[in-house]
Design an enzyme around this catalytic site. Structure first.
Site, PDB file in Angstrom:
ATOM      1  N   CYS A   1      16.682 -11.129 -12.935  1.00  0.00           N
ATOM      2  CA  CYS A   1      16.422 -10.521 -14.255  1.00  0.00           C
ATOM      3  C   CYS A   1      17.493  -9.515 -14.656  1.00  0.00           C
ATOM      4  CB  CYS A   1      15.055  -9.860 -14.267  1.00  0.00           C
ATOM      5  SG  CYS A   1      13.758 -10.995 -13.787  1.00  0.00           S
TER       6      CYS A   1
ATOM      7  N   HIS B   1      14.402  -5.161 -20.193  1.00  0.00           N
ATOM      8  CA  HIS B   1      13.949  -6.473 -19.709  1.00  0.00           C
ATOM      9  C   HIS B   1      12.449  -6.621 -19.994  1.00  0.00           C
ATOM     10  CE1 HIS B   1      13.068  -9.885 -17.354  1.00  0.00           C
ATOM     11  NE2 HIS B   1      12.537  -9.232 -16.340  1.00  0.00           N
TER      12      HIS B   1
ATOM     13  N   ASN C   1       8.423 -13.570 -19.844  1.00  0.00           N
ATOM     14  CA  ASN C   1       9.555 -13.069 -19.067  1.00  0.00           C
ATOM     15  C   ASN C   1      10.593 -14.189 -18.927  1.00  0.00           C
ATOM     16  OD1 ASN C   1      11.301 -12.212 -17.063  1.00  0.00           O
ATOM     17  ND2 ASN C   1       9.700 -11.423 -15.719  1.00  0.00           N
TER      18      ASN C   1
HETATM   19  O1  UT7 Z   1      11.001  -9.925 -14.067  1.00  0.00           O
HETATM   20  C1  UT7 Z   1      11.111  -9.950 -12.686  1.00  0.00           C
HETATM   21  C2  UT7 Z   1      10.416  -8.836 -12.080  1.00  0.00           C
HETATM   22  N1  UT7 Z   1       8.993  -9.022 -12.146  1.00  0.00           N
HETATM   23  C3  UT7 Z   1       8.227  -8.074 -12.647  1.00  0.00           C
HETATM   24  O2  UT7 Z   1       8.706  -7.085 -13.125  1.00  0.00           O
HETATM   25  C4  UT7 Z   1       6.730  -8.264 -12.528  1.00  0.00           C
HETATM   26  C5  UT7 Z   1       6.091  -6.965 -12.089  1.00  0.00           C
HETATM   27  N2  UT7 Z   1       4.685  -7.098 -11.839  1.00  0.00           N
HETATM   28  C6  UT7 Z   1       3.780  -7.244 -12.834  1.00  0.00           C
HETATM   29  O3  UT7 Z   1       4.143  -7.301 -13.994  1.00  0.00           O
HETATM   30  C7  UT7 Z   1       2.315  -7.268 -12.482  1.00  0.00           C
HETATM   31  O4  UT7 Z   1       2.145  -6.867 -11.134  1.00  0.00           O
HETATM   32  C8  UT7 Z   1       1.642  -8.664 -12.698  1.00  0.00           C
HETATM   33  C9  UT7 Z   1       1.555  -8.980 -14.169  1.00  0.00           C
HETATM   34  C10 UT7 Z   1       2.450  -9.741 -11.980  1.00  0.00           C
HETATM   35  C11 UT7 Z   1       0.227  -8.678 -12.133  1.00  0.00           C
HETATM   36  O5  UT7 Z   1      -0.534  -7.650 -12.756  1.00  0.00           O
HETATM   37  P1  UT7 Z   1      -1.373  -6.635 -11.856  1.00  0.00           P
HETATM   38  O6  UT7 Z   1      -2.091  -5.749 -12.764  1.00  0.00           O
HETATM   39  O7  UT7 Z   1      -0.399  -6.010 -10.894  1.00  0.00           O
HETATM   40  O8  UT7 Z   1      -2.399  -7.588 -11.139  1.00  0.00           O
HETATM   41  P2  UT7 Z   1      -2.651  -7.765  -9.583  1.00  0.00           P
HETATM   42  O9  UT7 Z   1      -1.552  -8.546  -8.954  1.00  0.00           O
HETATM   43  O10 UT7 Z   1      -3.019  -6.449  -8.959  1.00  0.00           O
HETATM   44  O11 UT7 Z   1      -3.947  -8.664  -9.603  1.00  0.00           O
HETATM   45  C12 UT7 Z   1      -5.190  -8.140 -10.093  1.00  0.00           C
HETATM   46  C13 UT7 Z   1      -6.216  -9.249 -10.075  1.00  0.00           C
HETATM   47  C14 UT7 Z   1      -6.262 -10.017  -8.769  1.00  0.00           C
HETATM   48  O12 UT7 Z   1      -7.616 -10.371  -8.513  1.00  0.00           O
HETATM   49  P3  UT7 Z   1      -8.508  -9.492  -7.503  1.00  0.00           P
HETATM   50  O13 UT7 Z   1      -7.809  -9.551  -6.195  1.00  0.00           O
HETATM   51  O14 UT7 Z   1      -8.541  -8.106  -8.081  1.00  0.00           O
HETATM   52  O15 UT7 Z   1      -9.823 -10.192  -7.546  1.00  0.00           O
HETATM   53  C15 UT7 Z   1      -5.488 -11.249  -9.060  1.00  0.00           C
HETATM   54  O16 UT7 Z   1      -5.876 -12.354  -8.245  1.00  0.00           O
HETATM   55  O17 UT7 Z   1      -5.880 -10.216 -11.078  1.00  0.00           O
HETATM   56  C16 UT7 Z   1      -5.853 -11.513 -10.485  1.00  0.00           C
HETATM   57  N3  UT7 Z   1      -4.891 -12.327 -11.219  1.00  0.00           N
HETATM   58  C17 UT7 Z   1      -5.205 -13.026 -12.312  1.00  0.00           C
HETATM   59  N4  UT7 Z   1      -6.368 -13.184 -12.980  1.00  0.00           N
HETATM   60  C18 UT7 Z   1      -6.360 -13.964 -14.075  1.00  0.00           C
HETATM   61  C19 UT7 Z   1      -3.573 -12.491 -10.957  1.00  0.00           C
HETATM   62  N5  UT7 Z   1      -3.034 -13.302 -11.873  1.00  0.00           N
HETATM   63  C20 UT7 Z   1      -4.031 -13.649 -12.714  1.00  0.00           C
HETATM   64  C21 UT7 Z   1      -4.089 -14.463 -13.863  1.00  0.00           C
HETATM   65  N6  UT7 Z   1      -5.263 -14.598 -14.499  1.00  0.00           N
HETATM   66  N7  UT7 Z   1      -2.996 -15.110 -14.340  1.00  0.00           N
END
Ligand code: UT7
Length: 331
Positions: free
Chosen positions: A117, A258, A288
């Site tokens: 990125c 980004h 993204n």
């Molecule tokens: O560009 C390259 C660099 N990448 C980034 O900058 C990405 C940085 N990270 C992020 O933007 C965020 O961490 C994400 C958008 C990837 C994820 O958001 P989050 O608020 O950190 O969610 P999480 O990973 O803590 O997951 C929370 C919950 C989990 O369920 P449980 O364990 O709480 O039951 C996940 O399994 O959300 C669940 N989950 C989803 N639910 C519905 C993860 N993906 C999804 C989804 N739909 N697509």
């Protein structure tokens, strides 16, 4: 503080985004997700997906042509092509040589940057060095990704986040009027290398049938790890680039960050004490697009008149590696 004098400047911008659009509601039919989860956690509503048969180099070439036209030069005037991508047409050769061939820019250096990125900010920084040293005069810098073909469409933690597209700028020598790249800084930290990877397909894990079945050739991400460091490092790199420019955040007209997550951008805005209104945002439309996200957003804002000649603009990006960087540009 004495303001730095730019050595190179942006002569023109361009972009290409595929016509096909995938909405969050379309993804609800593919994986266990919801429009509300994706919108609230990321700010993404849609993403553009390359057509079948469309290549990374096709998108890069289209964005490059658009930037060349905006700069008022032809491909024959170029001294160098730098392509930031982690999703080139094939592992070998560089995507940039296909772009060179398609543009008809013969016998100039054309190479890829693998900084995910941060690829566009890396490319800009390298191009600025070549122009500053006098080794190149006109450089085409492209950020392009065709991520939809390297995603695991059964993994809701990644497939909802990314999109395809390309953005480009033509850099040339600054003309002494203060316009140009005032300051640019790049960084990497391999300690988090495992947080965002395509584990298979390289020399450490050559692809096998079993590997393909386990999607080892697709993007894997520990999103939380990247999120935390993104807010911290994007903010610190931005402050370092601003200091190098002899500016503070208050001097900025626009920030083109980004587009990985609206919550990351909002937290960076807070740390820089800037209102979100100063940020060019298009994550809602494209998701993204990795190295393409900054040049796509830049081109949109230049063409619709938000970013005007003389404006002070900050770019900042962070991604796999982890690699990150920030640039201050007077347009
Ligand atoms: O560009 C390259 C660099 N990448 C980034 O900058 C990405 C940085 N990270 C992020 O933007 C965020 O961490 C994400 C958008 C990837 C994820 O958001 P989050 O608020 O950190 O969610 P999480 O990973 O803590 O997951 C929370 C919950 C989990 O369920 P449980 O364990 O709480 O039951 C996940 O399994 O959300 C669940 N989950 C989803 N639910 C519905 C993860 N993906 C999804 C989804 N739909 N697509």
């Amino acid at each position: 503080m004495i303001a730095a004098q730019p050595r190179s400047r942006i002569l023109g911008t361009g972009r290409y985004t595929p016509a096909r659009v995938l909405h969050n509601t379309d993804l609800e039919k593919i994986v266990d997700t919801s429009d509300s989860w994706i919108t609230e956690r990321t700010g993404i509503r849609r993403r553009h997906i390359a057509a079948d048969g469309e290549l990374t180099s096709d998108m890069a070439t289209a964005a490059g042509r658009s930037a060349l036209a905006a700069a008022g030069i032809s491909a024959a005037d170029l001294d160098m092509i730098i392509v930031g991508t982690i999703s080139g047409d094939s592992p070998l050769p560089a995507c940039a040589v296909h772009v060179q061939q398609k543009l008809g820019a013969w016998e100039i250096p054309a190479f890829d940057i693998s900084a995910a990125c941060a690829g566009f900010v890396y490319g800009l920084t390298i191009a600025d060095q070549f122009i500053t040293n006098g080794a190149a005069c006109r450089v085409l810098v492209i950020g392009v990704e065709l991520l939809s073909r390297i995603l695991n469409w059964k993994d809701r933690t990644t497939c909802v986040l990314f999109g395809d597209g390309a953005g480009a700028v033509v850099l040339g020598p600054a003309s002494g009027d203060g316009r140009g790249i005032v300051s640019t800084r790049i960084f990497s930290d391999g300690a988090l290398a495992g947080s965002l990877v395509i584990p298979g397909g390289g020399t450490s894990e050559p692809l096998t049938v079993d590997g393909i079945e386990r999607s080892r050739d697709k993007v894997h991400m520990v999103g939380q790890d990247i999120f935390k460091v993104a807010v911290k490092n994007l903010s610190s790199a931005s402050l370092i680039a601003l200091e190098g420019a002899g500016m503070t955040a208050a001097d900025l007209d626009w920030v083109v960050a980004h587009q990985a997550n609206l919550r990351i951008i909002s937290q960076v805005a807070a740390r820089l004490s800037l209102p979100l209104e100063k940020f060019v945002l298009n994550i809602e439309e494209y998701g993204n697009t990795s190295s393409a996200s900054i040049p796509i957003a830049l081109d949109e804002a230049v063409r619709d008149g938000r970013i005007k000649p003389g404006h002070n603009v900050l770019f900042c990006a962070l991604g796999a590696g982890i690699s990150w960087g920030a640039s201050v540009v007077r347009m």
